[in-house]
Enzyme design. Structure first.
Site, PDB file in Angstrom:
ATOM      1  N   HIS A   1       0.656  62.968  98.421  1.00  0.00           N
ATOM      2  CA  HIS A   1       1.849  62.465  99.110  1.00  0.00           C
ATOM      3  C   HIS A   1       2.691  61.561  98.208  1.00  0.00           C
ATOM      4  CE1 HIS A   1       0.665  64.032 103.077  1.00  0.00           C
ATOM      5  NE2 HIS A   1      -0.560  63.705 102.720  1.00  0.00           N
TER       6      HIS A   1
ATOM      7  N   ASN B   1       0.891  64.768 109.699  1.00  0.00           N
ATOM      8  CA  ASN B   1       1.587  65.793 108.923  1.00  0.00           C
ATOM      9  C   ASN B   1       2.564  66.540 109.819  1.00  0.00           C
ATOM     10  OD1 ASN B   1       0.389  65.493 106.306  1.00  0.00           O
ATOM     11  ND2 ASN B   1      -1.437  66.555 107.026  1.00  0.00           N
TER      12      ASN B   1
END
Length: 489
Positions: A60, A133
């Site tokens: 990420h 997510n």
């Protein structure tokens, strides 16, 4: 309207506050001579420049963020005692960071990859982080496999490139990934922007009401802008011509007052129903079908303010699924249990032990009261207060009321696989997802999967990967096998 720059009047100074006489020319031993070490402005600027970056996130790393507001639209007090959810109309400040998973900090936005959806609620009972997510499931169900999985997605230690062999070898040997891989290679695998995708808490969490009753819950954030995705060819073009496409789209939409929003929903399962449910409700590779537990609208999330400094507020922002508030807690989800440790540990290494002192991370609607002291970037906030508990000097003390309810456990310790429920297997929900798709969607899915699998160097890796999809649905496997064979010759 663009964000106004913060202008500071007065002379330029050093970090220590001394005025700078010349910021254009370094000090030398005569005209044309060597630079002098005594030019401490030069040394200070170069030293600071060398340290202007912190280690990027292992996963990420590539992301964008914005501040906003969460507003409650339905009374949920029957299920949770969380104060920020206590009444209809209540507003809570938020910060949301979007990201891709596998790419590094300089990667492009428009790539086939899950998107992180990390949301911080600045509540009056402390910060609550919901770290999810844009997919309701994930590739694996146990955190012990996470480092291995990510190693397959990142650069190979020998070639320095992402390798199809590594990716498909791991997925083929990990049948539990079939559901998420099907999702990822479908139309929603490349969102057109951060605004045009859903978000999910993904894990199962615990809600506890004022009477101590326990419920299991899943979060959904449904985009009010509508779902929009990019075809693979268009994504490839955009990634090459405008790598910052998603970040720019988010910033510019907020600048012009077109504030993106999401309808917040939850699925709620009474705790007593978990043991007998047809799927393991704590398995991150599975969803709860909506016909079993229909999503309930509970709120509205709106993003309406851009950060003023990307490094300070996006790169240094930290999120941890261990940041709970009263009335909300963890579940036995083995991936979630691992993340409760891993996220905080990553931030302590990457940003520093006092990362929670930074403005974007500290509580905004209450005050953090701890006995932690010192360490890198400690700001001296505690002054002369005692640093232990209990103490008789008026220091903060425990409440004797746990944030969440206890869960019963039984059996022997050991390295146990997740519990299997009546309809659990690694393929059933991937097959269900495939059969929900239109014929055009199936065709694009097959093309995307075949493009990836055809790049492996060994036939056995390709066949093992195809076989997982064959077990999900016979037609799925047959069409994929033909497509891969055509590309591999």
């Amino acid at each position: 309207m663009t964000q106004e720059a913060h202008v500071t009047q007065g002379p330029l100074t050093t970090e220590a506050g001394a005025p700078v006489a010349d910021n254009q020319n370094s000090e030398t031993a005569g005209v044309g001579g060597p630079v002098l070490v005594q030019d401490q402005l030069l040394m200070e600027k170069l030293a600071h420049f060398n340290r202007e970056r912190i280690p990027e996130r292992v996963v990420h790393a590539r992301g964008a963020g914005a501040y906003g507001t969460f507003t409650v639209t339905r009374d949920v007090s029957q299920w949770t005692r969380a104060a920020f959810l206590s009444e209809v109309g209540k507003e809570t400040e938020t910060f949301l960071r979007f990201s891709t998973v596998a790419g590094n900090l300089g990667a492009a936005d428009a790539v086939r990859d899950p998107r992180g959806f990390a949301l911080k609620f600045y509540t009056e009972e402390g910060n609550y982080d919901l770290v999810g997510n844009n997919t309701p499931v994930f590739f694996i169900k146990d955190a012990i496999k996470f480092p291995d999985f990510i190693h397959t997605q990142k650069r190979d230690p020998y070639t320095g490139s992402q390798e199809a062999d590594n990716v498909w070898d791991f997925w083929g040997l990990s049948p539990e990934s079939t559901h998420q891989v099907t999702w990822l290679h479908g139309d929603r695998g490349i969102p057109a922007s951060y605004r045009h995708m859903n978000g999910y808490g993904s894990h199962t969490y615990q809600w506890t009401n004022g009477a101590g009753e326990v419920f299991w819950v899943k979060y959904h954030f449904k985009t009010d802008q509508g779902i929009k995705n990019l075809p693979a060819a268009e994504a490839d073009r955009l990634a090459g011509t405008d790598p910052d496409s998603h970040q720019r789209d988010l910033r510019e939409s907020i600048e012009r007052g077109d504030f993106p929003s999401w309808t917040v929903q939850v699925q709620i399962m009474p705790a007593a129903e978990a043991a007998g449910y047809r799927f393991n409700p704590f398995d991150l590779t599975k969803i709860w079908p909506h016909e079993d537990y229909p999503p309930i609208d509970i709120g509205k999330l709106e993003l309406n303010r851009n950060p003023e400094n990307i490094f300070a507020e996006v790169e240094q922002s930290i999120f941890s699924p261990a940041h709970f508030v009263p009335g909300i807690g963890p579940s036995p989800d083995k991936m979630l249990q691992g993340r409760l440790f891993a996220y905080g540990d990553a931030h302590r290494y990457r940003v520093g032990i006092n990362a929670d002192h930074l403005p974007v991370n500290r509580p905004h609607a209450t005050e953090a009261r701890t006995h932690s002291r010192d360490g890198f970037l400690y700001d001296g906030r505690h002054k002369g207060a005692k640093n232990y508990e209990p103490n008789s000097f008026g220091g903060p003390h425990q409440t004797d009321r746990p944030l969440w309810s206890a869960s019963a456990v039984s059996g022997s310790t050991g390295s146990h696989p997740a519990a299997t429920h009546a309809e659990d297997n690694d393929f059933v929900q991937a097959g269900d997802l495939y059969r929900l798709m239109s014929e055009d969607e199936k065709t694009r899915l097959i093309e995307n999967l075949a493009a990836g699998i055809s790049g492996v160097s060994r036939d056995d890796i390709a066949e093992r990967a195809i076989n997982n999809f064959r077990q999900a649905d016979g037609d799925f496997g047959k069409r994929l096998e033909a497509a891969v064979q055509a590309l591999r010759g």
